[in-house]
Design a protein around this motif. Structure first.
Motif, PDB file in Angstrom:
ATOM      1  N   GLU A   1       0.796  -1.222   0.000  1.00 48.41           N
ATOM      2  CA  GLU A   1       0.000   0.000   0.000  1.00 48.41           C
ATOM      3  C   GLU A   1       0.831   1.275   0.000  1.00 48.41           C
ATOM      4  O   GLU A   1       0.325   2.327  -0.324  1.00 48.41           O
ATOM      5  CB  GLU A   1      -0.898   0.019   1.242  1.00 48.41           C
ATOM      6  CG  GLU A   1      -1.896  -1.104   1.289  1.00 48.41           C
ATOM      7  CD  GLU A   1      -2.680  -1.100   2.580  1.00 48.41           C
ATOM      8  OE1 GLU A   1      -2.644  -0.089   3.296  1.00 48.41           O
ATOM      9  OE2 GLU A   1      -3.325  -2.108   2.875  1.00 48.41           O
ATOM     10  N   HIS A   2       2.069   1.206   0.375  1.00 47.39           N
ATOM     11  CA  HIS A   2       2.853   2.420   0.620  1.00 47.39           C
ATOM     12  C   HIS A   2       3.767   2.741  -0.571  1.00 47.39           C
ATOM     13  O   HIS A   2       4.946   2.470  -0.556  1.00 47.39           O
ATOM     14  CB  HIS A   2       3.690   2.252   1.893  1.00 47.39           C
ATOM     15  CG  HIS A   2       2.845   1.907   3.075  1.00 47.39           C
ATOM     16  ND1 HIS A   2       2.130   2.850   3.761  1.00 47.39           N
ATOM     17  CD2 HIS A   2       2.593   0.728   3.679  1.00 47.39           C
ATOM     18  CE1 HIS A   2       1.477   2.267   4.739  1.00 47.39           C
ATOM     19  NE2 HIS A   2       1.733   0.986   4.714  1.00 47.39           N
TER      20      HIS A   2
ATOM     21  N   VAL B   1       3.389  10.113   6.393  1.00 50.36           N
ATOM     22  CA  VAL B   1       2.068   9.970   5.800  1.00 50.36           C
ATOM     23  C   VAL B   1       2.262   9.157   4.532  1.00 50.36           C
ATOM     24  O   VAL B   1       3.178   9.409   3.751  1.00 50.36           O
ATOM     25  CB  VAL B   1       1.450  11.352   5.472  1.00 50.36           C
ATOM     26  CG1 VAL B   1       0.126  11.196   4.757  1.00 50.36           C
ATOM     27  CG2 VAL B   1       1.280  12.177   6.721  1.00 50.36           C
ATOM     28  N   SER B   2       1.397   8.175   4.328  1.00 51.58           N
ATOM     29  CA  SER B   2       1.488   7.328   3.141  1.00 51.58           C
ATOM     30  C   SER B   2       0.435   7.753   2.119  1.00 51.58           C
ATOM     31  O   SER B   2      -0.224   8.776   2.285  1.00 51.58           O
ATOM     32  CB  SER B   2       1.307   5.864   3.533  1.00 51.58           C
ATOM     33  OG  SER B   2       0.011   5.667   4.051  1.00 51.58           O
TER      34      SER B   2
ATOM     35  N   GLN C   1      -2.438   6.872   1.636  1.00 52.90           N
ATOM     36  CA  GLN C   1      -3.780   7.017   2.175  1.00 52.90           C
ATOM     37  C   GLN C   1      -3.927   8.268   3.044  1.00 52.90           C
ATOM     38  O   GLN C   1      -4.991   8.485   3.611  1.00 52.90           O
ATOM     39  CB  GLN C   1      -4.136   5.783   3.028  1.00 52.90           C
ATOM     40  CG  GLN C   1      -4.110   4.494   2.261  1.00 52.90           C
ATOM     41  CD  GLN C   1      -2.704   3.900   2.175  1.00 52.90           C
ATOM     42  OE1 GLN C   1      -1.795   4.308   2.884  1.00 52.90           O
ATOM     43  NE2 GLN C   1      -2.518   2.970   1.271  1.00 52.90           N
ATOM     44  N   ASN C   2      -2.893   9.087   3.150  1.00 53.83           N
ATOM     45  CA  ASN C   2      -2.902  10.290   3.995  1.00 53.83           C
ATOM     46  C   ASN C   2      -3.226   9.969   5.445  1.00 53.83           C
ATOM     47  O   ASN C   2      -3.817  10.781   6.148  1.00 53.83           O
ATOM     48  CB  ASN C   2      -3.863  11.353   3.448  1.00 53.83           C
ATOM     49  CG  ASN C   2      -3.319  11.982   2.194  1.00 53.83           C
ATOM     50  OD1 ASN C   2      -2.119  12.156   2.057  1.00 53.83           O
ATOM     51  ND2 ASN C   2      -4.201  12.310   1.271  1.00 53.83           N
ATOM     52  N   THR C   3      -2.846   8.796   5.856  1.00 54.87           N
ATOM     53  CA  THR C   3      -3.040   8.387   7.238  1.00 54.87           C
ATOM     54  C   THR C   3      -1.765   8.686   8.002  1.00 54.87           C
ATOM     55  O   THR C   3      -0.693   8.247   7.596  1.00 54.87           O
ATOM     56  CB  THR C   3      -3.337   6.871   7.307  1.00 54.87           C
ATOM     57  OG1 THR C   3      -4.472   6.600   6.491  1.00 54.87           O
ATOM     58  CG2 THR C   3      -3.587   6.433   8.724  1.00 54.87           C
ATOM     59  N   PRO C   4      -1.844   9.427   9.116  1.00 47.36           N
ATOM     60  CA  PRO C   4      -0.633   9.680   9.897  1.00 47.36           C
ATOM     61  C   PRO C   4      -0.142   8.389  10.553  1.00 47.36           C
ATOM     62  O   PRO C   4      -0.932   7.598  11.066  1.00 47.36           O
ATOM     63  CB  PRO C   4      -1.064  10.696  10.950  1.00 47.36           C
ATOM     64  CG  PRO C   4      -2.504  10.953  10.753  1.00 47.36           C
ATOM     65  CD  PRO C   4      -3.006  10.112   9.648  1.00 47.36           C
ATOM     66  N   ASN C   5       1.145   8.183  10.482  1.00 43.13           N
ATOM     67  CA  ASN C   5       1.788   7.007  11.049  1.00 43.13           C
ATOM     68  C   ASN C   5       2.993   7.453  11.862  1.00 43.13           C
ATOM     69  O   ASN C   5       3.547   8.519  11.634  1.00 43.13           O
ATOM     70  CB  ASN C   5       2.266   6.065   9.942  1.00 43.13           C
ATOM     71  CG  ASN C   5       1.131   5.588   9.069  1.00 43.13           C
ATOM     72  OD1 ASN C   5       0.404   4.690   9.435  1.00 43.13           O
ATOM     73  ND2 ASN C   5       0.958   6.215   7.906  1.00 43.13           N
TER      74      ASN C   5
ATOM     75  N   ASN D   1       3.693   2.463  14.134  1.00 47.28           N
ATOM     76  CA  ASN D   1       2.413   2.656  14.831  1.00 47.28           C
ATOM     77  C   ASN D   1       2.346   1.803  16.100  1.00 47.28           C
ATOM     78  O   ASN D   1       1.359   1.111  16.350  1.00 47.28           O
ATOM     79  CB  ASN D   1       1.234   2.363  13.903  1.00 47.28           C
ATOM     80  CG  ASN D   1       1.184   3.327  12.747  1.00 47.28           C
ATOM     81  OD1 ASN D   1       1.561   4.486  12.873  1.00 47.28           O
ATOM     82  ND2 ASN D   1       0.743   2.852  11.601  1.00 47.28           N
TER      83      ASN D   1
END
Length: 121
Positions: A50-51, A77-78, A80-84, A111
């Motif tokens: 995914e990244h 941020v990957s 998906q704009n999800t903070p990790n 995470n």
């Protein structure tokens, strides 16, 4: 969180000003770059696939008692704009810190989940 960061920054500043200079120690940006390299490499070769694009946030370096080991804590941020978040323990295995082959990743959590833990002999 901000208060903790201020205390950590103050501690690191005092430590840097009072610690003796170590010959041929890699600069902090190099240590951060190597940790981010290992994080991105790990994500690019993960089963999820995914990244594809990663943007890194600020990272902080914490020195350890072993002079060739650093812990880097940061975020990214990957696609998906999800903070990790990540925590990576990077090791300099030879004195030529400009070479990627002289670095290794000892431990990595993403995470708050440990994804790599190499036991050193």
């Amino acid at each position: 969180m901000f208060a903790c960061m201020k205390r950590c920054a103050a501690f690191l500043l005092v430590f840097a000003l009072t610690a003796p200079a170590v010959a041929a120690s890699p600069p902090l940006p190099m240590i951060i770059a190597m940790a981010q390299h290992f994080v991105q490499d790990r994500l690019m070769h993960s089963d999820s696939g995914e990244h594809y694009h990663i943007e890194f946030d600020n990272s902080f370096v914490y020195s350890q008692p072993r002079k060739t080991l650093w812990v880097v804590v940061g975020g990214y941020v990957s696609d998906q704009n999800t903070p990790n978040s990540f925590t990576a323990a990077v090791v300099l295995d030879c004195p030529e810190f400009g070479k990627v082959d002289c670095w290794s990743l000892e431990k990595l959590s993403i995470n708050d989940k440990i994804v790599l833990d190499r036991k050193r002999i």
